[in-house]
Design an enzyme around this catalytic site. Structure first.
Site, PDB file in Angstrom:
ATOM      1  N   CYS A   8      -4.814   2.682  -3.838  1.00 51.14           N
ATOM      2  CA  CYS A   8      -3.698   2.421  -3.224  1.00 51.14           C
ATOM      3  C   CYS A   8      -2.432   1.935  -2.909  1.00 51.14           C
ATOM      4  CB  CYS A   8      -3.886   3.313  -1.384  1.00 51.14           C
ATOM      5  SG  CYS A   8      -4.921   4.392  -1.414  1.00 51.14           S
ATOM      6  N   HIS A  26       0.975  -0.692  -0.064  1.00 51.83           N
ATOM      7  CA  HIS A  26      -0.236  -0.060   0.262  1.00 51.83           C
ATOM      8  C   HIS A  26       0.818   1.365   0.385  1.00 51.83           C
ATOM      9  CE1 HIS A  26      -2.604   2.665   1.428  1.00 51.83           C
ATOM     10  NE2 HIS A  26      -3.376   2.433   1.152  1.00 51.83           N
ATOM     11  N   LYS A  56     -10.922  -1.605  10.051  1.00 49.88           N
ATOM     12  CA  LYS A  56     -10.829  -3.391   9.435  1.00 49.88           C
ATOM     13  C   LYS A  56     -10.888  -3.506  10.261  1.00 49.88           C
ATOM     14  CE  LYS A  56      -8.473  -0.645   5.531  1.00 49.88           C
ATOM     15  NZ  LYS A  56      -6.749  -0.583   5.074  1.00 49.88           N
ATOM     16  N   ASP A  75       2.879  -4.851   7.920  1.00 46.63           N
ATOM     17  CA  ASP A  75       1.739  -3.928   7.813  1.00 46.63           C
ATOM     18  C   ASP A  75       0.425  -4.996   8.082  1.00 46.63           C
ATOM     19  OD1 ASP A  75      -0.512  -2.505   6.645  1.00 46.63           O
ATOM     20  OD2 ASP A  75       0.662  -2.058   4.911  1.00 46.63           O
ATOM     21  N   GLN A  82      -4.807  -5.223   6.707  1.00 45.22           N
ATOM     22  CA  GLN A  82      -5.271  -6.132   5.722  1.00 45.22           C
ATOM     23  C   GLN A  82      -6.024  -7.572   7.259  1.00 45.22           C
ATOM     24  OE1 GLN A  82      -7.734  -6.008   3.670  1.00 45.22           O
ATOM     25  NE2 GLN A  82      -7.019  -4.521   3.706  1.00 45.22           N
TER      26      GLN A  82
HETATM   27  C1  LIG Z   1      -6.083   0.190   5.015  1.00 42.55           C
HETATM   28  C2  LIG Z   1      -4.428  -0.186   4.592  1.00 42.55           C
HETATM   29  C3  LIG Z   1      -3.456   0.714   4.568  1.00 42.55           C
HETATM   30  C4  LIG Z   1      -3.857   1.949   5.242  1.00 42.55           C
HETATM   31  O1  LIG Z   1      -4.543   2.327   6.106  1.00 42.55           O
HETATM   32  P1  LIG Z   1      -5.839   3.239   7.135  1.00 42.55           P
HETATM   33  O2  LIG Z   1      -6.246   3.495   7.274  1.00 42.55           O
HETATM   34  O3  LIG Z   1      -5.441   4.493   5.871  1.00 42.55           O
HETATM   35  O4  LIG Z   1      -4.092   4.609   7.833  1.00 42.55           O
HETATM   36  C5  LIG Z   1      -2.150   0.546   4.797  1.00 42.55           C
HETATM   37  N1  LIG Z   1      -2.039  -0.876   4.713  1.00 42.55           N
HETATM   38  C6  LIG Z   1      -2.609  -1.714   3.690  1.00 42.55           C
HETATM   39  C7  LIG Z   1      -2.397  -3.280   3.624  1.00 42.55           C
HETATM   40  C8  LIG Z   1      -3.844  -1.860   4.479  1.00 42.55           C
HETATM   41  O5  LIG Z   1      -4.716  -2.260   3.925  1.00 42.55           O
END
Ligand SMILES: *Cc1c(COP(=O)(O)O)cnc(C)c1O
Length: 404
Positions: A362, A121, A224, A198, A201
């Site tokens: 993104c 992302h 999320k 990260d 997800q």
């Molecule tokens: C949603 C997402 C982000 C960004 O998170 P925010 O909620 O916009 O701060 C970063 N990495 C992954 C894999 C995502 O799905």
């Protein structure tokens, strides 16, 4: 087995109509919906004990502080974080990544290398590019195979004595592919590199155990995982968090302030400057309670059923191509239909009440990798049903007929 009807009744939004049709919400990778239990917590905070935390001796402030800290404890346990000192509240996943990247010059020197993957992302690319520019380090990229998996041979070859930091998502938001993060972390540690995973997800879709993974940092997005927007988490190993300088200065993150010199508070407050999202923090605890009650194992198993079902159905649409169609993945289906623009498909199915995401999600570099402008992405959660997938597939079929 999940009681889907009971679960769906907890999510008030699922009973609304969109464009005259029952809502089919398949944009869970962008944000999850919220159960009434979470919504009630937000209202409860503002109606019963709205006060600033960690400061007042008065009763409301004590109540709010206790609930906020109890929520931190719930989050700690949920991700098997060893101590609450290592469970930091942030404003979201992007904030969590930036909090680490902005101070990561203590780990990354001039001439060092930072490794990212080709399927990140933007929020796990740009902060590291900024770091590399600041310190004169080099950004290296793990390539992605045609099937959406990381090229692990290439990764092993990228690792060397100059590798200082490795950052990879646990599950890709663009493709849904689960990355072999344990192997990635172990490889990086052989070279004394730090690792940030990260988890935006993964956090609401599978059981995550940060100690088992052994990452130095792990980031989560509250919104999320059935929590509100504006709240996230950052986990770090104790030594890594102690070494990392604070991200923002202000109230709450200090020990002693004079104009000559300021000393910082200990963990976790060193990274929590200013009045936080108190309602959001407390409501995230309610989201964790909710997910625990259903059980992450049950959620993961049911979502996988939806994935298998949906993948089969979409494959039957003539001209459909799924990106990242591998076994080890989350319930995210990223696809195109030959000769059709994803945006046109998204617009038509929206008219039928179905929310899917279209575009680059993104994650422009992975779209460039496949030489496409974007995809249609259907991402499922545990409150979705096979019947909803049938509705989507019918709508897709209709869109294809109209557009071709
Ligand atoms: C949603 C997402 C982000 C960004 O998170 P925010 O909620 O916009 O701060 C970063 N990495 C992954 C894999 C995502 O799905």
């Amino acid at each position: 087995m999940l009681d889907i009807n009971k679960i769906r009744a907890d999510f008030p939004i699922l009973s609304r109509k969109v464009n005259g049709q029952p809502l089919v919400y398949f944009d869970n990778a962008a944000t999850s919906q919220k159960p009434q239990q979470v919504i009630d917590k937000i209202v409860e905070y503002y109606t019963q004990y709205n006060a600033n935390i960690h400061r007042g001796v008065h009763a409301l402030s004590q109540e709010a502080t206790d609930l906020y800290e109890a929520s931190r404890e719930k989050c700690r346990a949920f991700f098997n974080i060893p101590t609450s000192r290592q469970c930091l509240f942030t404003s979201g996943n992007t904030h969590s990544i930036n909090a680490v990247a902005s101070g990561a010059h203590v780990f990354v020197n001039q001439g060092d290398e930072v490794i990212v993957s080709a399927v990140e992302h933007h929020s796990n690319i740009v902060p590291w590019q900024m770091l590399c520019e600041r310190v004169g380090a080099h950004l290296k990229v793990i390539p992605v195979l045609d099937n959406g998996q990381l090229d692990m041979n290439a990764y092993q070859n990228l690792l060397n004595a100059r590798t200082a930091f490795v950052v990879v998502n646990h599950i890709s938001n663009a493709l849904g592919v689960t990355n072999p993060v344990k192997e990635i972390i172990a490889g990086a540690h052989k070279h004394q590199a730090k690792v940030l995973i990260d988890g935006a997800q993964s956090c609401g879709h599978m059981k995550v155990d940060v100690q088992d993974l052994d990452a130095d940092f792990y980031t989560m997005a509250g919104h999320k995982m059935c929590g509100p927007t504006g709240i996230g988490l950052l986990y770090g190993k104790e030594d890594a968090l102690l070494a990392l300088p604070p991200y923002q200065g202000g109230g709450e993150m200090i020990d002693q302030v004079t104009f000559e010199h300021t000393t910082y508070a200990g963990l976790p407050h060193k990274f929590e400057a200013g009045t936080p999202n108190i309602a959001g923090g407390i409501a995230l605890g309610a989201a964790v309670d909710y997910l625990n009650e259903i059980g992450m194992e049950h959620i993961a198993a049911y979502e996988n059923e939806l994935l298998v079902y949906g993948t089969e159905k979409i494959k039957n649409i003539p001209g459909a191509v799924i990106y990242g169609d591998v076994k080890d993945k989350a319930a995210v289906i990223s696809f195109n239909v030959e000769n059709l623009h994803p945006y046109d498909i998204g617009t038509i199915v929206d008219k039928l009440g179905i929310a899917v995401r279209t575009g680059h999600h993104c994650a422009q570099p992975i779209m460039d990798r496949y030489q496409i402008a974007g995809t249609v992405r259907a991402s499922f959660a545990f409150y979705n049903t096979k019947e909803e997938i049938d509705v989507m597939v019918q709508a897709l079929q209709r869109a294809v007929n109209m557009l071709s």
